[in-house]
Design a protein around this motif. Structure first.
Motif, PDB file in Angstrom:
ATOM      1  N   THR A  63      41.043  39.160  53.917  1.00 34.10           N
ATOM      2  CA  THR A  63      41.372  39.346  52.854  1.00 34.10           C
ATOM      3  C   THR A  63      41.863  40.666  52.244  1.00 34.10           C
ATOM      4  OG1 THR A  63      40.501  38.653  51.826  1.00 34.10           O
ATOM      5  CG2 THR A  63      41.573  36.746  52.130  1.00 34.10           C
ATOM      6  N   VAL A  79      42.187  29.551  49.308  1.00 34.35           N
ATOM      7  CA  VAL A  79      43.029  29.409  47.466  1.00 34.35           C
ATOM      8  C   VAL A  79      41.199  28.888  46.450  1.00 34.35           C
ATOM      9  CG1 VAL A  79      43.485  28.253  45.829  1.00 34.35           C
ATOM     10  CG2 VAL A  79      45.178  29.464  47.640  1.00 34.35           C
ATOM     11  N   LEU A  86      38.061  31.859  46.437  1.00 31.38           N
ATOM     12  CA  LEU A  86      37.733  33.112  45.587  1.00 31.38           C
ATOM     13  C   LEU A  86      37.885  32.849  44.219  1.00 31.38           C
ATOM     14  CD1 LEU A  86      40.294  34.750  48.250  1.00 31.38           C
ATOM     15  CD2 LEU A  86      38.313  35.544  47.503  1.00 31.38           C
ATOM     16  N   LEU A  87      39.224  31.596  44.097  1.00 30.29           N
ATOM     17  CA  LEU A  87      39.301  30.861  42.049  1.00 30.29           C
ATOM     18  C   LEU A  87      38.136  30.673  41.466  1.00 30.29           C
ATOM     19  CD1 LEU A  87      42.393  28.691  42.695  1.00 30.29           C
ATOM     20  CD2 LEU A  87      41.989  30.327  41.504  1.00 30.29           C
ATOM     21  N   GLU A 135      41.086  39.902  42.236  1.00 30.44           N
ATOM     22  CA  GLU A 135      42.446  40.101  41.961  1.00 30.44           C
ATOM     23  C   GLU A 135      42.890  40.266  44.369  1.00 30.44           C
ATOM     24  OE1 GLU A 135      46.352  42.832  41.591  1.00 30.44           O
ATOM     25  OE2 GLU A 135      44.844  43.621  40.930  1.00 30.44           O
ATOM     26  N   VAL A 136      43.131  39.352  44.445  1.00 32.56           N
ATOM     27  CA  VAL A 136      44.052  38.945  45.926  1.00 32.56           C
ATOM     28  C   VAL A 136      45.620  39.832  46.093  1.00 32.56           C
ATOM     29  CG1 VAL A 136      44.557  37.825  47.632  1.00 32.56           C
ATOM     30  CG2 VAL A 136      42.836  36.627  46.519  1.00 32.56           C
ATOM     31  N   LEU A 186      48.300  34.032  50.833  1.00 31.94           N
ATOM     32  CA  LEU A 186      47.319  33.638  49.698  1.00 31.94           C
ATOM     33  C   LEU A 186      47.490  34.684  48.391  1.00 31.94           C
ATOM     34  CD1 LEU A 186      44.278  32.911  49.465  1.00 31.94           C
ATOM     35  CD2 LEU A 186      43.187  35.358  50.419  1.00 31.94           C
ATOM     36  N   ARG A 187      48.213  35.361  48.030  1.00 36.35           N
ATOM     37  CA  ARG A 187      48.044  35.668  46.339  1.00 36.35           C
ATOM     38  C   ARG A 187      48.768  35.012  45.920  1.00 36.35           C
ATOM     39  NH1 ARG A 187      47.357  41.217  43.499  1.00 36.35           N
ATOM     40  NH2 ARG A 187      49.515  40.653  42.378  1.00 36.35           N
ATOM     41  N   ILE A 206      47.573  31.245  44.951  1.00 32.62           N
ATOM     42  CA  ILE A 206      45.878  31.539  44.071  1.00 32.62           C
ATOM     43  C   ILE A 206      47.115  31.758  42.571  1.00 32.62           C
ATOM     44  CG2 ILE A 206      44.750  32.930  43.334  1.00 32.62           C
ATOM     45  CD1 ILE A 206      43.289  33.327  45.877  1.00 32.62           C
ATOM     46  N   THR A 258      48.161  28.168  41.890  1.00 30.47           N
ATOM     47  CA  THR A 258      47.310  27.034  41.659  1.00 30.47           C
ATOM     48  C   THR A 258      46.653  27.713  40.165  1.00 30.47           C
ATOM     49  OG1 THR A 258      46.374  27.258  43.816  1.00 30.47           O
ATOM     50  CG2 THR A 258      45.137  26.644  41.461  1.00 30.47           C
ATOM     51  N   ALA A 259      47.257  29.153  40.033  1.00 30.51           N
ATOM     52  CA  ALA A 259      46.023  29.784  38.972  1.00 30.51           C
ATOM     53  C   ALA A 259      47.187  28.920  37.868  1.00 30.51           C
ATOM     54  CB  ALA A 259      45.903  31.656  38.338  1.00 30.51           C
TER      55      ALA A 259
END
Length: 325
Positions: free
Chosen positions: A241, A291, A294-295, A302-303, A309-310, A313, A316-317
């Motif tokens: 990533t 996910v 990195l969270l 920041e991905v 993946l971005r 995330i 999910t956020a």
């Protein structure tokens, strides 16, 4: 410095028997000529060092000659109390043997060094397993250790992520890593060299066979483990990533993700941007796992890619923010 070399040569000959001058030079990191001079000094001091000529020759001590262990430094005496860790030794079925050996070694030391060992023993303790993780418990461990020691082939029924398998292998060594035991073995009868690593606790059945195998004299257990560990870490996280990390998040990578990921991040990190963040590579196992991992760094990461993946995330956020209103 020379006194330390002389003692090392003496103990090496006492423990290994016939040793070449070249081997001693490599061990001591000196020239062969220096080894010649040191051996002459030992002989002049009354140590019966014998030189055997020819291609298979070298140095050895006179048969039956032994020396008391009276050349240890204070630091070496302190370290002696940490040798032969009681937990792992007991798991291998060697607890009583190690305790007996340490008792004999301590008995041969001068009184002042024995006192240092006794002072060190109640002051240090090693707890091998990581936090929130129990050490492996396998009823077959001591039998596997016996097969490793006697070079006897074994047949194992092994539970792995892709299913169960039965194999006949040549056990080359055991490794204790963070409270988990691993068997390093070579598949018996393989046409080419096929070394494998098995987690001992996943061995469902074990049969120690009568057949003795011939060990590969060039096999180096420590070197194999180092190479295997590096390859395993790379295979475990095959997806790269691209991320932007704040300085605080960058400091959290090693304790949260481990040494391999931290090394990749540090090796790929660019120069800090005006906002203080750095761009770097961070390997992950899968998008789903990435996910969750990195969270944990919150807004400190920041991905930038890969796009899936971005997007995951971000979704999910948003869902998390909506949950909390």
């Amino acid at each position: 410095m020379r006194a330390s070399r002389l003692l090392t040569i003496l103990l090496t000959l006492q423990n290994r028997g016939l040793v070449t001058a070249t081997e001693l030079a490599e061990q001591l990191e000196v020239s062969v000529r220096t080894v010649y001079r040191d051996v002459e000094a030992l002989a002049a001091a009354g140590v019966p060092v014998l030189a055997e000529r020819g291609p298979a020759g070298g140095y050895r001590l006179l048969e039956g000659f032994r020396t008391r262990i009276n050349g240890l430094t204070n630091d070496e005496a302190d370290a002696l109390s940490l040798a032969g860790l009681p937990g792992p030794a007991a798991e291998l079925g060697l607890g009583a043997v190690v305790a007996s050996a340490q008792l004999k070694v301590r008995a041969g030391l001068p009184a002042e060094l024995r006192e240092r060992i006794e002072r060190a023993r109640p002051r240090f303790h090693l707890d091998a397993p990581g936090w929130y993780r129990e050490a492996d418990r396998s009823p077959e461990l001591s039998r596997i250790a016996g097969a490793v020691w006697t070079d006897r082939r074994i047949r194992v029924h092994y539970r792995r992520w892709a299913g169960e398998v039965t194999r006949e292998v040549e056990p080359y060594g055991l490794v204790l890593k963070a409270g988990q035991w691993y068997l390093v073995a070579r598949i018996a009868g393989a046409g080419e060299r096929r070394d494998r690593t098995y987690r001992v606790v996943r061995i469902e059945e074990l049969h120690v066979l009568d057949e003795v195998f011939e060990r590969d004299p060039d096999f180096d257990l420590a070197a194999y483990w180092e190479d295997w560990s590096r390859e395993f870490a790379e295979q475990l996280r095959p997806i790269d990533t691209e991320v932007l990390l704040t300085e605080d998040a960058r400091r959290l990578v090693r304790p949260m993700f481990g040494a391999h990921v931290a090394d990749v991040v540090e090796a790929s990190a660019g120069e800090p941007r005006p906002d203080g963040r750095v761009r770097a590579r961070l390997p992950i196992e899968t998008v789903e796992v990435g996910v969750a991992e990195l969270l944990r760094l919150g807004p400190g990461v920041e991905v930038l890619g890969p796009p899936e993946l971005r997007a995951a995330i971000a979704a999910t956020a948003r869902a998390t923010a909506a949950r909390y209103g």
